[in-house]
Design a protein around this motif. Structure first.
Motif, PDB file in Angstrom:
ATOM      1  N   PHE A   5       0.845  -1.188   0.000  1.00 19.34           N
ATOM      2  CA  PHE A   5       0.000   0.000   0.000  1.00 19.34           C
ATOM      3  C   PHE A   5       0.880   1.238   0.000  1.00 19.34           C
ATOM      4  O   PHE A   5       1.857   1.328   0.760  1.00 19.34           O
ATOM      5  CB  PHE A   5      -0.896   0.028   1.242  1.00 19.34           C
ATOM      6  N   VAL A   6       0.514   2.211  -0.834  1.00 17.53           N
ATOM      7  CA  VAL A   6       1.279   3.453  -0.933  1.00 17.53           C
ATOM      8  C   VAL A   6       0.314   4.629  -0.804  1.00 17.53           C
ATOM      9  O   VAL A   6      -0.582   4.800  -1.649  1.00 17.53           O
ATOM     10  CB  VAL A   6       2.035   3.561  -2.272  1.00 17.53           C
ATOM     11  N   ASP A   7       0.475   5.413   0.257  1.00 17.07           N
ATOM     12  CA  ASP A   7      -0.387   6.580   0.472  1.00 17.07           C
ATOM     13  C   ASP A   7       0.351   7.532   1.406  1.00 17.07           C
ATOM     14  O   ASP A   7       0.949   7.092   2.388  1.00 17.07           O
ATOM     15  CB  ASP A   7      -1.724   6.162   1.091  1.00 17.07           C
ATOM     16  N   SER A  27       2.637  -4.581   3.346  1.00 13.91           N
ATOM     17  CA  SER A  27       3.750  -3.643   3.492  1.00 13.91           C
ATOM     18  C   SER A  27       3.202  -2.260   3.219  1.00 13.91           C
ATOM     19  O   SER A  27       2.333  -2.081   2.352  1.00 13.91           O
ATOM     20  CB  SER A  27       4.878  -3.971   2.516  1.00 13.91           C
ATOM     21  N   MET A  28       3.681  -1.267   3.972  1.00 10.20           N
ATOM     22  CA  MET A  28       3.159   0.089   3.860  1.00 10.20           C
ATOM     23  C   MET A  28       4.265   1.068   3.503  1.00 10.20           C
ATOM     24  O   MET A  28       5.394   0.953   3.987  1.00 10.20           O
ATOM     25  CB  MET A  28       2.520   0.528   5.187  1.00 10.20           C
ATOM     26  N   ALA A  29       3.921   2.062   2.687  1.00 12.80           N
ATOM     27  CA  ALA A  29       4.868   3.123   2.330  1.00 12.80           C
ATOM     28  C   ALA A  29       4.117   4.446   2.306  1.00 12.80           C
ATOM     29  O   ALA A  29       3.012   4.537   1.754  1.00 12.80           O
ATOM     30  CB  ALA A  29       5.498   2.845   0.976  1.00 12.80           C
ATOM     31  N   SER A  31       5.235   7.180   0.850  1.00 12.19           N
ATOM     32  CA  SER A  31       5.618   7.967  -0.329  1.00 12.19           C
ATOM     33  C   SER A  31       6.017   7.013  -1.454  1.00 12.19           C
ATOM     34  O   SER A  31       6.337   5.850  -1.204  1.00 12.19           O
ATOM     35  CB  SER A  31       6.787   8.904  -0.018  1.00 12.19           C
ATOM     36  N   ALA A  32       5.992   7.543  -2.660  1.00  9.56           N
ATOM     37  CA  ALA A  32       6.393   6.720  -3.803  1.00  9.56           C
ATOM     38  C   ALA A  32       7.859   6.313  -3.695  1.00  9.56           C
ATOM     39  O   ALA A  32       8.227   5.178  -4.013  1.00  9.56           O
ATOM     40  CB  ALA A  32       6.151   7.483  -5.102  1.00  9.56           C
ATOM     41  N   LYS A  33       8.691   7.233  -3.227  1.00  5.96           N
ATOM     42  CA  LYS A  33      10.123   6.946  -3.082  1.00  5.96           C
ATOM     43  C   LYS A  33      10.342   5.809  -2.097  1.00  5.96           C
ATOM     44  O   LYS A  33      11.137   4.882  -2.350  1.00  5.96           O
ATOM     45  CB  LYS A  33      10.851   8.203  -2.619  1.00  5.96           C
ATOM     46  N   ALA A  34       9.634   5.834  -0.966  1.00  8.87           N
ATOM     47  CA  ALA A  34       9.759   4.755   0.020  1.00  8.87           C
ATOM     48  C   ALA A  34       9.236   3.442  -0.541  1.00  8.87           C
ATOM     49  O   ALA A  34       9.793   2.370  -0.276  1.00  8.87           O
ATOM     50  CB  ALA A  34       8.992   5.131   1.289  1.00  8.87           C
ATOM     51  N   ALA A  35       8.182   3.511  -1.335  1.00  7.52           N
ATOM     52  CA  ALA A  35       7.609   2.294  -1.927  1.00  7.52           C
ATOM     53  C   ALA A  35       8.583   1.634  -2.896  1.00  7.52           C
ATOM     54  O   ALA A  35       8.689   0.406  -2.949  1.00  7.52           O
ATOM     55  CB  ALA A  35       6.310   2.640  -2.650  1.00  7.52           C
ATOM     56  N   LEU A  36       9.302   2.438  -3.669  1.00  8.76           N
ATOM     57  CA  LEU A  36      10.276   1.883  -4.609  1.00  8.76           C
ATOM     58  C   LEU A  36      11.405   1.162  -3.867  1.00  8.76           C
ATOM     59  O   LEU A  36      11.892   0.123  -4.328  1.00  8.76           O
ATOM     60  CB  LEU A  36      10.841   2.989  -5.496  1.00  8.76           C
ATOM     61  N   LYS A  37      11.798   1.686  -2.721  1.00  8.07           N
ATOM     62  CA  LYS A  37      12.828   1.023  -1.919  1.00  8.07           C
ATOM     63  C   LYS A  37      12.314  -0.307  -1.385  1.00  8.07           C
ATOM     64  O   LYS A  37      13.045  -1.303  -1.348  1.00  8.07           O
ATOM     65  CB  LYS A  37      13.265   1.925  -0.770  1.00  8.07           C
ATOM     66  N   ILE A  38      11.045  -0.338  -0.961  1.00  5.74           N
ATOM     67  CA  ILE A  38      10.443  -1.585  -0.479  1.00  5.74           C
ATOM     68  C   ILE A  38      10.365  -2.607  -1.607  1.00  5.74           C
ATOM     69  O   ILE A  38      10.659  -3.788  -1.423  1.00  5.74           O
ATOM     70  CB  ILE A  38       9.049  -1.315   0.117  1.00  5.74           C
TER      71      ILE A  38
END
Length: 385
Positions: A5-7, A27-29, A31-38
């Motif tokens: 989830f990205v929000d 898994s939660m993020a 921001s988009a940048k954090a999601a790409l790292k995940i």
């Protein structure tokens, strides 16, 4: 099933976690940048659920990047502004599977994720089938190349052997594409007349017309490979492998510099260096020779090549491994041939330094039945029994 989830709204993420943690591996993020790292560390994910409006990188931009890292994931977009333009862009760029309007009920979200999960499983099955089909096509093409132009297959094998450790050090994405491009880099040679192939094998000088025909080999290779599913990028690497970095050379078009596919720039440097080493020019002398060819090579690729391989490119023949003298029945795919295998009529079957394939072994057997070739054959093996 793994769901990302990205929000950028912490309250929304908390609600997702509270209502869905018992149903899915979440898994939660924020921001988009954090999601790409995940995605990089924990992917792939079966389903990716992303908000549309986020600071820095919106949902469409994020999902477009996510495709490269987790191509089979089913993508769901949450948006409060599902206008036609946004929807079209999301489908075309982000390959969105489903839209959900915010606020979204838990029941609707669970239903959408379950549907997306089924889609993901179907996509994985199709992807695996397609991978097997692509692998089969590559095998057929390499087998044909080995039968028509053994020296060209050997060159591709050696290019691949040098590129594999080089790409591992640079941590390049999708290394299989570069490996296949190296292996099939000379597939266009299958279109050449046998007399011209013989001249290339023996290193004879070519006439002007013959040189013109050989220059067209990469484009012919492109035509052969581009029709295979999932090999479009590889076909472009093959097409531009003889293109100069400054835009001169072949094919004659406007493509130049960084617009030339990276795989083509790699092949240009490694193939030319390999040719110099065949002529006895190696190490610093080869480096200086290639540097003097102004505009021919991507400077960064050239320097990295000699930094990683200061003396010689990878070679299939090892000083440490013993030499085996084997009869035909004992030859196996993967054995490295230590001396050229010719028929009694001078037909080159396998060039020294090549890895044997099932097809090349069968070709040797066929000539052996006609009493045109016989052992023993001198090889090195990958693993000692």
């Amino acid at each position: 099933m793994k769901v990302l989830f990205v929000d950028d709204n912490a309250s929304v993420l908390a609600a997702f976690r509270r209502n869905l943690r018992k149903r899915f591996d979440l898994s939660m993020a924020d921001s988009a940048k954090a999601a790409l790292k995940i995605l990089e560390k924990e992917g792939p994910f079966g389903v990716i659920v992303s908000d549309m409006k986020m600071p820095g990188m919106n949902g469409i931009e994020f999902l477009e990047k996510a495709i490269e890292m987790s191509p089979d994931s089913a993508r769901i977009m949450l948006t409060g502004n599902a206008d036609q333009e946004t929807a079209t862009e999301a489908v075309n760029r982000g390959h969105v599977y489903r839209f959900l309007n915010k606020p979204c009920s838990v029941e609707d979200l669970i239903g959408a994720i379950n549907d997306a999960g089924h889609h993901y499983e179907l996509m994985k099955l199709e992807h695996n089938d397609l991978q097997r089909t692509v692998a089969g096509c590559v095998k057929v093409l390499t087998d044909v190349l080995g039968m028509v132009a053994p020296f060209a297959l050997g060159r591709g094998q050696r290019l691949k052997a040098s590129l594999i450790p080089f790409m591992e050090v640079l941590k390049m994405k999708s290394p299989w594409q570069y490996e296949v491009a190296a292996l099939l880099s000379s597939i266009g040679y299958t279109s050449l007349p046998s007399e011209l192939i013989s001249k290339l094998e023996s290193g004879e000088s070519l006439t002007g017309h013959e040189s013109s025909v050989v220059r067209g080999v990469p484009v012919i290779g492109y035509d052969l490979v581009s029709g295979v599913p999932k090999l479009g990028k590889i076909a472009n690497m093959i097409k531009y492998q003889r293109k100069n970095f400054d835009g001169t050379g072949f094919p004659k078009d406007e493509v130049a510099g960084q617009s030339i596919p990276l795989g083509a720039r790699l092949l240009r440097v490694f193939e030319d260096r390999m040719e110099l080493e065949r002529e006895g020019v190696s190490g610093a002398a080869a480096h200086e020779k290639m540097r003097s060819r102004t505009g021919h090579y991507d400077p960064q690729v050239l320097e990295l090549c000699f930094k990683y391989y200061p003396d010689y490119l990878s070679t299939s023949i090892s000083k440490e491994k013993p030499v085996h003298s084997l009869e035909l029945d004992s030859l196996k795919p993967g054995h490295v041939v230590l001396s050229d295998i010719y028929t009694v009529n001078g037909v080159l079957l396998v060039e020294a330094g090549n890895w044997l394939t099932a097809a090349t072994i069968q070709r040797i057997r066929n000539y052996a039945v006609l009493e045109q070739v016989s052992g023993p054959f001198y090889v090195q093996v990958e693993e000692e029994s």
